[in-house]
Design a protein around this motif. Structure first.
Motif, PDB file in Angstrom:
ATOM      1  N   PHE A   1      14.346  -2.702  -8.039  1.00  0.00           N
ATOM      2  CA  PHE A   1      13.224  -2.972  -8.932  1.00  0.00           C
ATOM      3  C   PHE A   1      12.895  -1.749  -9.784  1.00  0.00           C
ATOM      4  O   PHE A   1      12.550  -1.871 -10.966  1.00  0.00           O
ATOM      5  CB  PHE A   1      11.997  -3.403  -8.129  1.00  0.00           C
ATOM      6  CG  PHE A   1      12.147  -4.726  -7.433  1.00  0.00           C
ATOM      7  CD1 PHE A   1      12.518  -5.861  -8.132  1.00  0.00           C
ATOM      8  CD2 PHE A   1      11.923  -4.837  -6.076  1.00  0.00           C
ATOM      9  CE1 PHE A   1      12.659  -7.081  -7.490  1.00  0.00           C
ATOM     10  CE2 PHE A   1      12.067  -6.047  -5.417  1.00  0.00           C
ATOM     11  CZ  PHE A   1      12.433  -7.174  -6.126  1.00  0.00           C
ATOM     12  N   ILE A   2      12.997  -0.578  -9.195  1.00  0.00           N
ATOM     13  CA  ILE A   2      12.705   0.652  -9.933  1.00  0.00           C
ATOM     14  C   ILE A   2      13.725   0.841 -11.051  1.00  0.00           C
ATOM     15  O   ILE A   2      13.370   1.112 -12.205  1.00  0.00           O
ATOM     16  CB  ILE A   2      12.703   1.865  -8.988  1.00  0.00           C
ATOM     17  CG1 ILE A   2      11.595   1.700  -7.929  1.00  0.00           C
ATOM     18  CG2 ILE A   2      12.511   3.169  -9.766  1.00  0.00           C
ATOM     19  CD1 ILE A   2      11.606   2.758  -6.850  1.00  0.00           C
ATOM     20  N   ASN A   3      15.011   0.672 -10.714  1.00  0.00           N
ATOM     21  CA  ASN A   3      16.056   0.813 -11.730  1.00  0.00           C
ATOM     22  C   ASN A   3      15.920  -0.243 -12.817  1.00  0.00           C
ATOM     23  O   ASN A   3      16.143   0.027 -14.002  1.00  0.00           O
ATOM     24  CB  ASN A   3      17.431   0.713 -11.085  1.00  0.00           C
ATOM     25  CG  ASN A   3      17.695   1.862 -10.120  1.00  0.00           C
ATOM     26  OD1 ASN A   3      17.106   2.934 -10.243  1.00  0.00           O
ATOM     27  ND2 ASN A   3      18.578   1.637  -9.151  1.00  0.00           N
TER      28      ASN A   3
ATOM     29  N   ALA B   1      -0.423  -4.235  -5.710  1.00  0.00           N
ATOM     30  CA  ALA B   1      -0.444  -3.093  -6.604  1.00  0.00           C
ATOM     31  C   ALA B   1       0.811  -2.256  -6.419  1.00  0.00           C
ATOM     32  O   ALA B   1       1.538  -2.406  -5.437  1.00  0.00           O
ATOM     33  CB  ALA B   1      -1.693  -2.245  -6.344  1.00  0.00           C
ATOM     34  N   VAL B   2       1.082  -1.392  -7.367  1.00  0.00           N
ATOM     35  CA  VAL B   2       2.213  -0.470  -7.286  1.00  0.00           C
ATOM     36  C   VAL B   2       1.676   0.949  -7.401  1.00  0.00           C
ATOM     37  O   VAL B   2       0.986   1.292  -8.368  1.00  0.00           O
ATOM     38  CB  VAL B   2       3.235  -0.741  -8.411  1.00  0.00           C
ATOM     39  CG1 VAL B   2       4.312   0.336  -8.424  1.00  0.00           C
ATOM     40  CG2 VAL B   2       3.861  -2.104  -8.222  1.00  0.00           C
ATOM     41  N   MET B   3       1.988   1.763  -6.395  1.00  0.00           N
ATOM     42  CA  MET B   3       1.550   3.154  -6.403  1.00  0.00           C
ATOM     43  C   MET B   3       2.679   4.028  -5.874  1.00  0.00           C
ATOM     44  O   MET B   3       3.142   3.822  -4.742  1.00  0.00           O
ATOM     45  CB  MET B   3       0.299   3.351  -5.544  1.00  0.00           C
ATOM     46  CG  MET B   3      -0.940   2.604  -6.044  1.00  0.00           C
ATOM     47  SD  MET B   3      -2.382   2.838  -4.959  1.00  0.00           S
ATOM     48  CE  MET B   3      -2.623   4.613  -5.137  1.00  0.00           C
ATOM     49  N   GLN B   4       3.150   4.953  -6.700  1.00  0.00           N
ATOM     50  CA  GLN B   4       4.171   5.913  -6.300  1.00  0.00           C
ATOM     51  C   GLN B   4       5.369   5.227  -5.608  1.00  0.00           C
ATOM     52  O   GLN B   4       5.746   5.549  -4.489  1.00  0.00           O
ATOM     53  CB  GLN B   4       3.571   6.995  -5.389  1.00  0.00           C
ATOM     54  CG  GLN B   4       2.473   7.803  -6.055  1.00  0.00           C
ATOM     55  CD  GLN B   4       1.959   8.922  -5.172  1.00  0.00           C
ATOM     56  OE1 GLN B   4       2.676   9.409  -4.300  1.00  0.00           O
ATOM     57  NE2 GLN B   4       0.726   9.327  -5.419  1.00  0.00           N
ATOM     58  N   ASP B   5       5.936   4.293  -6.303  1.00  0.00           N
ATOM     59  CA  ASP B   5       7.124   3.581  -5.836  1.00  0.00           C
ATOM     60  C   ASP B   5       6.890   2.815  -4.538  1.00  0.00           C
ATOM     61  O   ASP B   5       7.815   2.626  -3.730  1.00  0.00           O
ATOM     62  CB  ASP B   5       8.305   4.542  -5.660  1.00  0.00           C
ATOM     63  CG  ASP B   5       8.771   5.128  -6.982  1.00  0.00           C
ATOM     64  OD1 ASP B   5       8.404   4.565  -8.030  1.00  0.00           O
ATOM     65  OD2 ASP B   5       9.494   6.143  -6.961  1.00  0.00           O
TER      66      ASP B   5
END
Length: 595
Positions: free
Chosen positions: A318-320, A342-346
């Motif tokens: 997902f990050i890539n 939520a999304v926090m620091q990967d």
């Protein structure tokens, strides 16, 4: 099923959706200490003695077995890390295919984690063989050499399974070198009921006083087996001789612990989008396994008073993907409410309130089902609800069900996940402990009956040999809700078989929710299998008289047929064939006439 004969050892296998375990006891020990059942398990890939192994299995690219349980998951993660998993076959939570597949056959395919297919029978056979061999080696290591013929095996199955699924497990066990005369099937909640009956449970009365309660004759109680895939519910009464009488046919649905996991994955899919999620499931097996394992740990530790948030490392996929598309990982906007992701620091950050929602779907189904049962007049004297199975160990589940059923005592035995296994061992030592069962369906067979204008439709009338008949008539043996004494034959039904082809007598077997179906092709009447008898081939064409009886012996239907004519007679027990691939002959309805 196997005729019960004493063996030196009884060994039970609980082949679950999420986990697999085993237990065993020596017959000599069981005579004096019924609860002395060994279920400490040391699985390869796990250093300490603890509970059950994950029901995961790995096959090599040539479809030969590689590993099971902890070893399978470890090896598949290693393969995925180096991007070598695509040619392998990894299966997890695969037992549910037997519940969901209506037309189950030995050719049914099973899809692996990376969406490759193998025959389901190959997967189940390999898993059962591995576990049975592991149990056998454990017994030998602990008690010395013992021939396999001295072991009676018992395999647990969900109560709500179709007969075809039970037959499928028998086929897989046979292929795994477990002989049919050394195998019993135990219904999971019924096995737990047997074990729970032996317990002295601690009850708190309305005045807050603690006391021990035993299951005395007349006691009625519900056992809800909350497994990984299914929830099975049975209701029993203790008889005067200490046996168990079923008060309501086993019931339930696919509301087990994996329902919580599925809700979690749905929320992730909703967050990232269906297309991206589908690509993730196929392309990032390592990320999927690790996220699934992370969630499973959080799920098991989550309690009714848990507050704050749960964090899960976002898989690199997902990050890539977000960097490639120059977009947020989560495409949809989410506010900071308790119901959002939520999304926090990967990391995915999920509030405890959202975690609670994941449990609600399963718990609401369980509550609703038990509530409906308790409204039935015949179950008005039920005083206790026993929760067993791995999902029953969840504090959230326990708390919700205790609050919902305050008027009843809701009890979770120690080692709730081991109750089924221990009860299965006890059942194999003494299958006669179940005195009566309730028929979950009306069962009957196809035949031709003499036409009765007051009963039958004139459009179905056919004339054969100068007599009027109706085709596809339903001949009832067991009625839905009927109390069936275990081992007692049904009344004898007599038929005539004229001009037998291939020297076979057969009946199509049907089930229905109706009490008195007239015809086998009525709406709500389902063909579930066939009953076949091979007649002597050297006797030529004969006018056979067939006497058919059915019985409930153990957990499965059995039948016996006595065939006679003027010069010859024979009698045999026969197996009902529930798998479509068992039908290796042409069935021509109407050869059997009701006398």
């Amino acid at each position: 099923m196997a005729e019960w004969t004493p063996k030196l050892v009884v060994a039970a296998i609980d082949f679950g959706t999420t986990c697999t375990g085993y237990a065993y006891s020596l017959t000599e020990n069981y005579k004096n200490r019924r609860l002395k059942i060994m279920n400490e398990q040391l699985w390869p890939g796990r250093s300490e003695i603890r509970g059950q192994a994950p029901t995961s299995i790995l096959f090599k690219p040539d479809q030969t077995f590689h590993s099971f349980g902890f070893e399978a998951e470890k090896q598949y993660k290693h393969l995925a890390l180096f991007k070598k998993e695509k040619e392998w076959f990894f299966f997890k939570h695969f037992k549910m295919i037997l519940h969901h597949t209506e037309n189950l056959t030995l050719e049914t395919d099973l899809e692996s984690a990376n969406q490759r297919s193998m025959k389901a029978i190959v997967v189940f056979t390999a898993a059962l063989k591995y576990v049975a061999d592991h149990v056998y080696e454990t017994i030998k290591r602990t008690h010395g050499y013992m021939d396999k013929s001295n072991i009676m095996w018992v395999l647990t199955v969900p109560a709500i399974w179709r007969d075809s699924a039970k037959m499928f497990m028998r086929k897989a066990a046979k292929e795994a070198d477990i002989r049919g005369d050394q195998l019993l099937l135990a219904v999971e909640p019924e096995a737990a009921a047997i074990y729970c009956k032996e317990l002295a449970i601690r009850i708190v009365d309305q005045h807050g006083r603690n006391f021990l309660k035993h299951f005395n004759p007349g006691e009625q109680y519900i056992v809800a087996d909350l497994g990984g895939g299914t929830v099975d519910v049975t209701v029993h009464e203790v008889t005067i001789d200490g046996k168990l009488k079923e008060l309501h046919a086993a019931s339930g649905g696919p509301w087990g612990g994996t329902t919580v996991n599925n809700e979690f994955w749905k929320s992730i899919e909703d967050a990232v989008g269906t297309e991206t999620f589908a690509e993730f499931r196929l392309e990032d097996q390592l990320g999927w396994i690790e996220l699934d394992q992370e969630f499973e740990r959080e799920k098991r530790s989550y309690g009714p008073k848990t507050e704050g948030t749960h964090t899960f490392r976002i898989p690199p996929f997902f990050i890539n993907r977000s960097k490639l598309n120059r977009a947020d990982i989560i495409c949809k906007k989410h506010d900071n409410s308790d119901n959002s992701i939520a999304v926090m620091q990967d990391h995915f950050v999920i509030h405890a309130t959202k975690m609670k929602e994941y449990f609600d779907t399963a718990i609401d189904k369980i509550k609703g089902h038990i509530s409906k049962l308790l409204q039935k007049e015949e179950l008005s004297k039920v005083s206790l609800i026993m929760l067993v199975g791995g999902f029953a160990e969840s504090r959230v589940v326990q708390n919700k069900l205790r609050c919902c059923f305050e008027a009843k005592h809701v009890f979770v035995p120690p080692e709730a996940s081991g109750s089924v296994l221990k009860g299965a061992v006890m059942f194999a030592h003494n299958p006669n402990i179940i005195a009566e069962r309730i028929s979950p369906w009306t069962y009957g067979v196809h035949t031709r009956k003499v036409f009765n204008k007051r009963v039958h439709d004139s459009g179905r009338k056919v004339t054969i040999g100068g007599k009027e008949y109706v085709n596809k008539a339903f001949d009832k043996y067991l009625e839905i809700g009927q109390s069936v004494v275990v081992g007692e034959d049904s009344p004898c039904h007599i038929y005539r078989l004229i001009n037998s082809r291939d020297h076979l007598a057969f009946w199509k077997v049907y089930k229905s929710e109706k009490k008195d179906p007239l015809y086998c092709d009525d709406k709500g009447v389902d063909h579930i299998g066939d009953l076949v008898v091979k007649l002597p081939a050297d006797k030529g064409e004969r006018n056979w008289k067939l006497e058919l009886r059915m019985t409930c012996r153990g957990t499965e239907l059995e039948a016996s047929v006595r065939a006679t004519d003027t010069e010859y007679q024979f009698e045999e027990k026969t197996t009902l064939k529930f798998l479509r691939s068992d039908f290796d002959y042409e069935l021509v309805p109407g050869d059997v006439f009701n006398e």
